[in-house]
Every structure is written in C-alpha cells, then in structure tokens.
Write an enzyme that holds these catalytic residues in place. Structure first.
Site, PDB file in Angstrom:
ATOM      1  N   ALA A 129       0.866  -1.191   0.000  1.00 21.79           N
ATOM      2  CA  ALA A 129       0.000   0.000   0.000  1.00 21.79           C
ATOM      3  C   ALA A 129       0.890   1.224   0.000  1.00 21.79           C
ATOM      4  CB  ALA A 129      -0.920  -0.001   1.224  1.00 21.79           C
ATOM      5  N   ALA A 131       0.688   5.737   0.155  1.00 22.39           N
ATOM      6  CA  ALA A 131      -0.071   6.976   0.308  1.00 22.39           C
ATOM      7  C   ALA A 131       0.904   8.138   0.253  1.00 22.39           C
ATOM      8  CB  ALA A 131      -0.853   6.967   1.625  1.00 22.39           C
ATOM      9  N   SER A 132       0.396   9.332   0.472  1.00 21.71           N
ATOM     10  CA  SER A 132       1.229  10.521   0.292  1.00 21.71           C
ATOM     11  C   SER A 132       2.323  10.635   1.340  1.00 21.71           C
ATOM     12  CB  SER A 132       0.358  11.775   0.323  1.00 21.71           C
ATOM     13  OG  SER A 132      -0.387  11.826   1.520  1.00 21.71           O
ATOM     14  N   GLN A 135       4.519   4.394   2.845  1.00 22.37           N
ATOM     15  CA  GLN A 135       4.053   3.159   2.234  1.00 22.37           C
ATOM     16  C   GLN A 135       4.327   1.989   3.168  1.00 22.37           C
ATOM     17  OE1 GLN A 135       6.301   3.519  -1.395  1.00 22.37           O
ATOM     18  NE2 GLN A 135       7.840   2.022  -0.759  1.00 22.37           N
ATOM     19  N   VAL A 136       3.698   0.837   2.875  1.00 21.30           N
ATOM     20  CA  VAL A 136       3.717  -0.308   3.785  1.00 21.30           C
ATOM     21  C   VAL A 136       4.340  -1.510   3.086  1.00 21.30           C
ATOM     22  CG1 VAL A 136       2.307  -1.846   5.198  1.00 21.30           C
ATOM     23  CG2 VAL A 136       1.656   0.565   4.944  1.00 21.30           C
ATOM     24  N   LYS A 150       5.526   0.211   8.169  1.00 25.74           N
ATOM     25  CA  LYS A 150       5.109   1.463   7.544  1.00 25.74           C
ATOM     26  C   LYS A 150       6.306   2.416   7.525  1.00 25.74           C
ATOM     27  CE  LYS A 150       1.362   4.881   7.876  1.00 25.74           C
ATOM     28  NZ  LYS A 150       0.149   5.237   8.645  1.00 25.74           N
ATOM     29  N   ASP A 285     -10.950   7.179  10.760  1.00 25.86           N
ATOM     30  CA  ASP A 285     -10.728   6.893   9.341  1.00 25.86           C
ATOM     31  C   ASP A 285     -11.227   5.478   9.032  1.00 25.86           C
ATOM     32  OD1 ASP A 285      -9.928   7.187   6.737  1.00 25.86           O
ATOM     33  OD2 ASP A 285      -7.818   6.724   7.119  1.00 25.86           O
TER      34      ASP A 285
END
Length: 553
Positions: A129, A131-132, A135-136, A150, A285
């Site tokens: 995954a 994101a801004s 990442q993972v 992460k 979230d």
C-alpha cells in the site's frame, strides 16, 4: 516568498489551469507565473464539463499531500465550505505512486541503525500500500512473527514544512482581503491543521493510539488490534503485527468464507458505539480498507493515524440534542446550541428555528430505525453553512465516521436497526448523567466556579479602583443626593460581604464531600452537608432577592 518561488509558481499554475484565476489575483500569485495567462488556460477535458467543486478537488490532488490533508480537514468544516464543495472534498484521494524500495530500505536503516537483513528475517521489496506520507511493506521478524512495516516517504517533512509556510502566507492575505477572513481566524485554522499534520508525521503517535485502542477493548472479543513492535518503531518507521482477513465490504468474500454478515454488522456497530459513548476516543478513518473480518466474525482494525476525541461535556451535549430533536423541541435545540457556543452572536433566532423546524418535519412520524445518518448529515450541512454554526470539528469527524460505518453496516445487513443496538449505550450514559454523584459533581464544579469568582472579585475590584485613581479612565457618577449615594455603596458592601461569606461556605462544604466515604460517620456528615446546602440555598436566594431589590442601580 523568494525562497519558495518554484512552489509558488506551481500553485499559481495549478489554480489558473482549473479556473481559479481570481484566487491567483487575490493571493498575489500572478508575479510567479512564468508564462502569460492566456497560455495557462484551463485544459478542456473529454466528456461532460467539470463543475467548479470538481475542479477544486482535482487542483488539490494535483498540489500534493499537504493540500490533500488540508482539504480533508476542511471537509469537516461545513460552517466554512458550501455543501456542494464539501461533497467533493470528501472524495479526495490520498493515493500516489510508491517510492523505490531502495529508498524505503535506506529510511529503515537510518531510523533503526542496522541493515534490513539483520533486522528482519525477510522483507518484501514491493509495497502492499502507498499513500502521500508513506508506504507499507510486509516483513518477518527474526523470531518468526509476520509484520507490516510502515515507512515514511523520504524528504516528506521538508516538503510539508515548505507548503505549511506557504499556507500561512496565503492565509494571512485571505484574512485581510476576503469576507471569510472577517468571520474566521484563518491563520488559527492553518495553525491547527499544521499541528494535526505534524502529529501524523510522528508514527510513534499512531503506535500509542493503537495501544490505547487495545486497552479500551481488552474485554471486547469482537475487535482485534494488532500489536505494536516498539523495538522496530521510530518517528518515521512503524512496525505492526500483520493481520489477515476478508475486507469488511467484500460481500462475496465474506459469504465464501462462511462468515455471518449480520453478526459482522452488529459487531462493527457496537465497536463504534463503545468508542463514542464509553471511551470518548474513536477511529476517525473507518473506510473499508482499514477493517478486515477474521475468524469468528472478529473485526481487525488497521491505520490509527487519524483519531477523534469526545470529552464528557460534549457527549452530554450530544445526548441532550438528540433528546430534544426526538421530542421535536425546536426551541430546546436552539437553546442547547447556544449553550454549546455553536451559534454566533447576532444570529436571527427565529430564522434558525424556522429552518430547523422544516428539517425536523421531514422526519416526523418516521421510525428511528428508518432514519439514516447520511441523510441527516446532508440536511444539517446547509443549515450549518447558512448560519455559520461553529460545531467542534471533532463532531463533524464523528459524523463522517458514523456515515461511513452506517454505509458498511447497511451493505452487510440492509435490515440492521442501529438505534436498537445503540439504545443500551444511550441508556447507560443517561443513567450516569442523572446519578446522584454526577449531579453532585456538576453542582460542586459550579459552586467552586462561583466561589472562585466571589473570592477573586475583591482583588479585581481593587485593581479597578487603582486604575481609576491612576487616571487610566474616568468614571462619571450622577447622584441626586449624597445620602442616597452613601446608602447605595453601603448596600453594595453588604452584598459583597455576603458573597464572600457564601463563597467560604461553599468551599467548606466541598471539603466535607470527600469525607463521606472515608469516615465511619457517613450519615452524620451527609446530614451536615445536606443542612449546609439548604442553608446555602437560602443565603443565595436572599442575595439574589437583594440584588433585584429597589436599591439596585
């Protein structure tokens, strides 16, 4: 501005491309354009023309992580943003291409101080995954535990600090030049956002959030929180136990795994209700990608970077609002909004009551189980914007959370009755609010506040006299007779003395309260306190009557 010319130019070009030339002029960004404006006109996209709210969303996504996060924060401020723009901001996507695996390894080694090969038995080179902010990657610890790591995007802190500096500059100009700046402190809004975003950059905070959720749900088997491996966690690296299951909104996958969808829906509803009504600490979230269904309909949660908080006072206000709304008591709703400080001074109350009445009429006679959170939020949003109702941002965060969870719950079980599940939680909180100890605590707090005020009043009065004597301002007193003036001052002195006496009485009684459980003379002490409060009531009543007497000016 000189130090960040390139970034200012990029912002100006993106805004102009999406049709926000007036903002470029208003925020003094025109000098940063390297090409004439006619060459930077909005690109014509294929298909139906985009609306201005859609262009705003695309512009924000193009400007990168800081502006995406800012847009997500603004999506919880319906008092600031018109409803049609608000709907688009809720659709902001925080997805970017992953950064190279070599950069991730370098970041891990820099943070943990050892080569990746010595830290992990295995480390997945490709992220699962992105994101801004980071990442993972999947990995395995030397002891054999499967984990997810992460990793924060390299240099993202520097990029964000530059953008925050620019946002402060733009907020200052907007504060001076826009009607929005007259109604709101835009610089303070950016300061709050900066604090939130900097908090998200510290992965240790996310780890602490996960630990807190685990403690809160230690006795709740329906939720599983992954373990944080603190020896492998720093400010920029977070290592969590890997949990696997079926994504909570994967209906076919749940059915194929033989999982009871209705039970999953009930469990997810109970989890959010416990977070709100019991803990005052909730996962903010809750999109489906952050929840997996494990064996036994246990829900595994991920991503604890965004959380919300509800203090007891806010919870009580929400319950009171719910009660008066169910009773269709429009005046009671406005009174509670005023008590919460949501309504601005000068608002036309009769107009606000009229619009709330119209909104409630829509739900008249409708069973609670047929009322949907999404619809209620959509109805409240335009009223909030029209009257600039300053609901705490945590409440809008909670509203978005409830809407998301309701959507997932209805996907899983269309006949789910959320209100029936919520009833025991509401009843428990109402019982706690109306318990003798809760009432005594509220009364004691109010009495202590009153005592503090009365005890501080003489000092404040002396300061006022000193300022008058120092000639800082003038006091003009008109009196028909000297004797009347002396009589009036005598009455004021008597009332002040009585007020100080009452304050001392309150403090004395408050000091006796902790002795009720600690002493074997509980009955006698309780009787003394009861008699004291009755006497205090008469004293306060006498003071109020005297204040309203003919001697008042």
């Amino acid at each position: 501005r000189v130090r960040h010319v390139r970034r200012y130019r990029e912002i100006a070009q993106v805004l102009l491309k999406h049709g926000f030339g007036h903002l470029v002029d208003l925020l003094e960004l025109t000098p940063f354009l390297s090409l004439p404006r006619r060459l930077l006109r909005r690109e014509v996209a294929e298909g139906p023309p985009l609306t201005m709210p859609e262009h705003l969303r695309l512009a924000i996504e193009e400007l990168g992580p800081t502006f995406i996060k800012m847009g997500q924060i603004l999506s919880t401020r319906p008092d600031l943003i018109p409803p049609n723009y608000l709907a688009e901001l809720e659709r902001l996507q925080d997805t970017v291409p992953p950064f190279p695996p070599e950069a991730a390894r370098e970041q891990i080694e820099r943070e943990l101080g050892h080569p990746v090969e010595s830290l992990f038995a295995s480390f997945g080179p490709q992220p699962i995954a992105a994101a801004s902010l980071g990442q993972v990657h999947r990995a395995t610890l030397p002891s054999g535990e499967a984990v997810v790591v992460k990793v924060q995007r390299p240099e993202i802190e520097r990029v964000i600090e530059v953008d925050l500096e620019i946002l402060f500059d733009l907020a200052r100009l907007a504060q001076e030049r826009t009607p929005l700046g007259e109604a709101y402190d835009l610089i303070e809004i950016v300061e709050d956002f900066a604090a939130t975003l900097r908090g998200e950059l510290d992965y240790r905070r996310e780890g602490r959030n996960a630990d807190r959720f685990r403690r809160n749900f230690a006795d709740e088997p329906a939720l599983y929180i992954p373990q944080v491996y603190w020896d492998y966690t720093t400010r920029r690296v977070l290592t969590l136990e890997e949990i696997r299951g079926v994504k909570i909104n994967d209906i076919e996958g749940l059915d194929a795994a033989g999982l009871d969808r209705y039970r999953v829906a009930v469990n997810s509803t109970r989890i959010i209700l416990k977070e709100v009504f019991e803990d005052g600490f909730f996962h903010a979230d809750p999109h489906p990608g952050n929840f997996f269904v494990m064996e036994g309909e246990v829900i595994g949660a991920m991503d604890f970077g965004m959380v919300g908080y509800l203090d007891p006072r806010t919870k009580e206000s929400l319950l009171r609002l719910f009660i008066v709304a169910v009773q269709r008591d429009v005046e009671g709703i406005v009174d509670e909004l005023l008590r919460m400080g949501v309504v601005e001074r000068g608002v036309e109350r009769w107009r606000l009551e009229r619009d709330i009445q119209r909104m409630l009429t829509k739900y008249y006679g409708l069973p609670l189980r047929e009322i949907r959170a999404r619809e209620v939020v959509d109805d409240i949003t335009p009223v909030t914007f029209r009257y600039r109702l300053h609901f705490p941002s945590e409440l809008w965060l909670l509203a978005k959370t409830l809407v998301m969870m309701e959507g997932v719950g209805l996907q899983l079980a269309p006949d789910l009755d959320v209100f029936a599940i919520a009833l025991p939680y509401v009843q428990k909180v109402l019982q706690e609010m109306s318990s003798p100890w809760a009432m005594a605590e509220r009364f004691l707090k109010g009495a202590t506040d009153l005592a503090d005020f009365l005890l501080l009043f003489p000092k404040q009065w002396q300061r006022l006299v000193d300022r008058i004597e120092g000639g800082e301002f003038q006091v003009v007193v008109r009196s028909e007779r000297e004797e009347a003036r002396l009589t009036q001052w005598s009455r004021i002195a008597n009332r002040l003395s009585a007020s100080i006496l009452i304050a001392a009485f309150i403090i004395g009684l408050s000091m006796l309260l902790p002795l009720i459980q600690a002493s074997r003379w509980q009955g006698l002490i309780l009787l003394l306190i009861l008699a004291g409060f009755i006497s205090l009531g008469f004293l306060v009543l006498w003071l109020l009557v005297s204040l309203r007497g003919p001697g008042r000016r």
